[in-house]
Design an enzyme around this catalytic site. Structure first.
Site, PDB file in Angstrom:
ATOM      1  N   ASP A   4      -7.867  -3.264  14.479  1.00 20.51           N
ATOM      2  CA  ASP A   4      -9.237  -3.535  14.044  1.00 20.51           C
ATOM      3  C   ASP A   4      -9.309  -4.688  13.047  1.00 20.51           C
ATOM      4  O   ASP A   4     -10.339  -4.940  12.448  1.00 20.51           O
ATOM      5  CB  ASP A   4      -9.880  -2.279  13.435  1.00 20.51           C
ATOM      6  CG  ASP A   4      -9.102  -1.735  12.240  1.00 20.51           C
ATOM      7  OD1 ASP A   4      -8.093  -2.355  11.852  1.00 20.51           O
ATOM      8  OD2 ASP A   4      -9.509  -0.686  11.707  1.00 20.51           O
ATOM      9  N   GLU A  13      -9.681  -1.658   5.433  1.00 18.59           N
ATOM     10  CA  GLU A  13     -10.364  -1.419   6.694  1.00 18.59           C
ATOM     11  C   GLU A  13     -11.579  -2.347   6.830  1.00 18.59           C
ATOM     12  O   GLU A  13     -12.035  -2.945   5.842  1.00 18.59           O
ATOM     13  CB  GLU A  13     -10.819   0.042   6.765  1.00 18.59           C
ATOM     14  CG  GLU A  13      -9.691   1.062   6.628  1.00 18.59           C
ATOM     15  CD  GLU A  13      -8.803   1.165   7.867  1.00 18.59           C
ATOM     16  OE1 GLU A  13      -8.920   0.309   8.762  1.00 18.59           O
ATOM     17  OE2 GLU A  13      -7.997   2.105   7.929  1.00 18.59           O
ATOM     18  N   ASP A  66       0.829  -1.208   0.000  1.00 18.36           N
ATOM     19  CA  ASP A  66       0.000   0.000   0.000  1.00 18.36           C
ATOM     20  C   ASP A  66       0.859   1.252   0.000  1.00 18.36           C
ATOM     21  O   ASP A  66       2.084   1.197   0.083  1.00 18.36           O
ATOM     22  CB  ASP A  66      -0.941   0.002   1.214  1.00 18.36           C
ATOM     23  CG  ASP A  66      -0.267  -0.486   2.490  1.00 18.36           C
ATOM     24  OD1 ASP A  66       0.952  -0.270   2.640  1.00 18.36           O
ATOM     25  OD2 ASP A  66      -0.948  -1.088   3.333  1.00 18.36           O
ATOM     26  N   HIS A 126      -7.461  -4.981  10.226  1.00 15.66           N
ATOM     27  CA  HIS A 126      -7.178  -4.678   8.824  1.00 15.66           C
ATOM     28  C   HIS A 126      -5.824  -5.238   8.392  1.00 15.66           C
ATOM     29  O   HIS A 126      -4.913  -5.392   9.200  1.00 15.66           O
ATOM     30  CB  HIS A 126      -7.263  -3.172   8.551  1.00 15.66           C
ATOM     31  CG  HIS A 126      -6.105  -2.365   9.055  1.00 15.66           C
ATOM     32  ND1 HIS A 126      -6.197  -1.556  10.171  1.00 15.66           N
ATOM     33  CD2 HIS A 126      -4.838  -2.220   8.591  1.00 15.66           C
ATOM     34  CE1 HIS A 126      -5.037  -0.944  10.359  1.00 15.66           C
ATOM     35  NE2 HIS A 126      -4.188  -1.337   9.423  1.00 15.66           N
TER      36      HIS A 126
END
Length: 270
Positions: free
Chosen positions: A145, A152, A68, A147
């Site tokens: 979380d 996400e 990314d 990810h």
């Protein structure tokens, strides 16, 4: 089933990854590595670099594709993933910079408003990975979380590389790289999709510390759900999760994972 390896510390995890990838490069000199940023992979890259230099492994043909990149940062920004990958992977391993790619390379800080240019970058990146023969080993970290990459919660499990809006928690977590100022953290990114990640031949996810325990529990022993993107690893035929005791603390079957790894034939590797 995802293989779970519980280790004492990051150095032990790094040594396992380093040996795996070093042996891959020996067998396949033009191996394609999937690269991640963040703190979790650093010990793995350091271990691999040590083996490469000690064993004089030729890495001149190795290719790399990063997961990314932030949108809106110039490639020369010290916290761009172009710069980070060069600093933490390319230089220590002695890779050819021309053979290591980041999703935002063609954008070079293009603004979010340049829709045509940004929209074309994702499909072009997936096509470049495919043209290289696909990723052999993809290293992954995991967010609190759940990810992976910048996928996400709620991300499609079939998604390709595309632009995403970063969750506030992710920006808070990453503010430590931006002088602890969330206002310096970009709001958008371009990331390999979960579908892109799942096409790699081997996935290796690293996680350390109690802060990752809940996400690891959901990833390994929860249901497969877009709301814990890393749980998609359960769908992969060759996925390895390497974690320390704190990250493993909520797993119900951790004794079995230890037993299985202790009794694994050495020839199987990871």
């Amino acid at each position: 089933m995802t293989e779970v390896i519980i280790v004492k510390n990051e150095a032990e995890a790094g040594a396992i990854y380093g040996r795996c990838v070093a042996d891959l490069i020996k067998a396949k000199p033009n191996a394609v590595l999937g690269l991640a940023t963040g703190s979790s992979p650093l010990a793995a890259y350091q271990a691999l670099a040590k083996i490469v230099h000690e064993e004089s492994i030729d890495v001149s043909q190795v290719r790399g594709f990063a997961l990314d990149e932030y949108l809106g940062l110039p490639l020369t920004h010290p916290e761009s993933y172009h710069s980070t990958i060069h600093r933490t992977v390319v230089e220590p391993l002695g890779l050819d910079p021309a053979k290591v790619h980041v999703p935002g390379d063609v954008l070079d800080g293009a603004p979010l408003e340049d829709g045509d240019k940004i929209a074309a970058a994702g499909p072009a990146y997936d096509a470049a990975i495919e043209a290289a023969g696909g990723i052999d080993v993809q290293i992954l970290g995991i967010g609190t979380d759940g990810h992976i990459g910048f996928n996400e919660p709620g991300s499609s499990l079939a998604s390709g590389t595309r632009v995403k809006t970063l969750a506030e928690q992710t920006r808070i977590d990453n503010a430590r790289f931006f002088d602890n100022d969330i206002n310096q953290v970009p709001t958008h990114c371009i990331t390999q999709g979960i579908g892109t990640v799942l096409r790699a031949r081997h996935l290796v996810l690293l996680a350390f510390g109690a802060g990752k325990a809940e996400a690891i529990e959901e990833t390994i022993e929860g249901g497969v759900s877009a709301f814990c993107p890393a749980s998609a690893l359960q769908l992969h035929p060759h996925a390895t999760v390497i974690i320390d005791e704190e990250a493993a603390s909520r797993l119900r079957h951790k004794d079995y994972y230890r037993y299985a790894f202790e009794h694994k034939p050495a020839w199987q590797g990871i």
